[in-house]
Design an enzyme around this catalytic site. Structure first.
Site, PDB file in Angstrom:
ATOM      1  CG  ASP A   1      -1.559  -1.501   1.312  1.00  0.00           C
ATOM      2  OD1 ASP A   1      -1.768  -1.890   0.648  1.00  0.00           O
ATOM      3  OD2 ASP A   1      -3.014  -1.233   1.970  1.00  0.00           O
TER       4      ASP A   1
ATOM      5  CG  ASP B   1      -6.746   0.491   1.380  1.00  0.00           C
ATOM      6  OD1 ASP B   1      -6.831  -0.908   1.622  1.00  0.00           O
ATOM      7  OD2 ASP B   1      -7.502   1.079   2.220  1.00  0.00           O
TER       8      ASP B   1
ATOM      9  CG  HIS C   1     -11.205   0.760   0.566  1.00  0.00           C
ATOM     10  ND1 HIS C   1     -11.932   0.171   0.446  1.00  0.00           N
ATOM     11  CD2 HIS C   1     -10.044   1.569   0.927  1.00  0.00           C
ATOM     12  CE1 HIS C   1      -9.885  -0.808   2.021  1.00  0.00           C
ATOM     13  NE2 HIS C   1      -9.717   0.383   2.239  1.00  0.00           N
TER      14      HIS C   1
ATOM     15  CG  HIS D   1      -8.463   4.787   2.880  1.00  0.00           C
ATOM     16  ND1 HIS D   1      -9.989   4.969   3.866  1.00  0.00           N
ATOM     17  CD2 HIS D   1      -7.497   4.052   2.507  1.00  0.00           C
ATOM     18  CE1 HIS D   1      -9.595   3.728   4.238  1.00  0.00           C
ATOM     19  NE2 HIS D   1      -8.153   3.382   3.609  1.00  0.00           N
TER      20      HIS D   1
ATOM     21  CE  LYS E   1      -4.195  -4.157   1.295  1.00  0.00           C
ATOM     22  NZ  LYS E   1      -4.669  -2.951   1.756  1.00  0.00           N
TER      23      LYS E   1
ATOM     24  CB  CYS F   1      -1.951  -2.754   4.809  1.00  0.00           C
ATOM     25  SG  CYS F   1      -3.587  -2.640   5.259  1.00  0.00           S
TER      26      CYS F   1
HETATM   27  C1  VGL Z   1      -4.885   1.202   5.580  1.00  0.00           C
HETATM   28  C2  VGL Z   1      -6.209   1.948   6.963  1.00  0.00           C
HETATM   29  C3  VGL Z   1      -7.286   1.325   6.306  1.00  0.00           C
HETATM   30  C4  VGL Z   1      -3.717  -0.202   5.743  1.00  0.00           C
HETATM   31  C5  VGL Z   1      -5.941   0.606   4.616  1.00  0.00           C
HETATM   32  O1  VGL Z   1      -2.746   0.004   4.713  1.00  0.00           O
HETATM   33  O2  VGL Z   1      -2.679  -0.303   6.405  1.00  0.00           O
HETATM   34  N1  VGL Z   1      -4.898   1.554   6.704  1.00  0.00           N
HETATM   35  N2  VGL Z   1      -6.869   0.963   5.329  1.00  0.00           N
HETATM   36 ZN    ZN Z   2      -8.466   0.780   3.114  1.00  0.00          ZN
END
Ligand code: VGL
Ligand code: ZN
Length: 208
Positions: free
Chosen positions: A14, A57, A59, A76, A99, A147
């Protein structure tokens, strides 16, 4: 000692604008500063014949992962936005595993979690690694306390020898110290946390 070889994979978690860029909606303190280090690792992994894989990530605009929809986080990494893009300074040379595409909110690059039922489904990451007979994984990226931690714990659970590079991670720290607690939790679970970086070589107790 050859750190990266054909049975080793570097997992870059990420490293996306919303986490890594100071303008990102969930900017992690110092997130962009890991990028040169991570790029060194990417090169070292490829030089050693290893495999490099990235997670992203990814979404939808609405997901129970977001506070606006009843979850925890500011909006985010919305699909196809600047915030979801991998940081422009990152060397991307390997497959990208997404993901959260269907609203799941798991943190691990290996598994996604249905927020309503808690049911988990695997991403393609494990099969990418098994197809290449990977036995050892090295994890870096963002964020240590979410993550990165979830990915490293899943890797141990799945039987991979697992290291996390302390110089290649940064934490959200919703509470001060969360990142250090996360590293301790990972060690407790059998992850090797690698602290020393010297002249292109990692020094740690255990052979990778
Ligand atoms: C993450 C919070 C929400 C991460 C992803 O990549 O660590 N943290 N979504
Ligand atoms: Zn996230």
């Amino acid at each position: 000692m050859q750190r990266y070889d054909a049975t080793t994979a570097l997992i870059v978690v990420d490293v996306q604008n919303d986490f890594a860029d100071p303008r990102g909606s969930l900017a992690v303190d110092g997130g962009a500063r890991i990028v040169p280090f991570v790029n060194e690792q990417v090169r070292a992994a490829h030089d050693g014949g290893g495999f490099v894989v990235y997670s992203q990530d990814w979404h939808p605009e609405h997901t129970p992962h977001f506070a606006q929809d009843g979850g925890t986080w500011p909006v985010h990494c919305v699909q196809d936005t600047w915030g979801a893009a991998l940081h422009e300074g990152l060397t991307v040379n390997g497959p990208v595993v997404r993901k959260g595409s269907n609203g799941e909110d798991g943190y691990s690059a290996f598994t996604m979690r249905e927020p309503m039922t808690g049911e988990t489904t695997p991403t393609e990451l494990e099969s990418l690694l098994r197809d290449r007979t990977v036995r050892t994984v090295v994890v870096c990226g963002l964020a240590t306390d979410y993550c990165v931690k979830a990915t490293a714990l899943d890797a141990v659970r799945l039987g991979f020898a697992t290291s996390v590079l302390a110089d290649g991670v940064r934490s959200v720290d919703l509470q001060p110290g969360d990142g250090d607690v996360a590293l301790a939790d990972m060690e407790e679970a059998g992850v090797t946390v690698v602290h020393e970086w010297d002249d292109g070589r990692l020094h740690h107790e255990q052979e990778l």
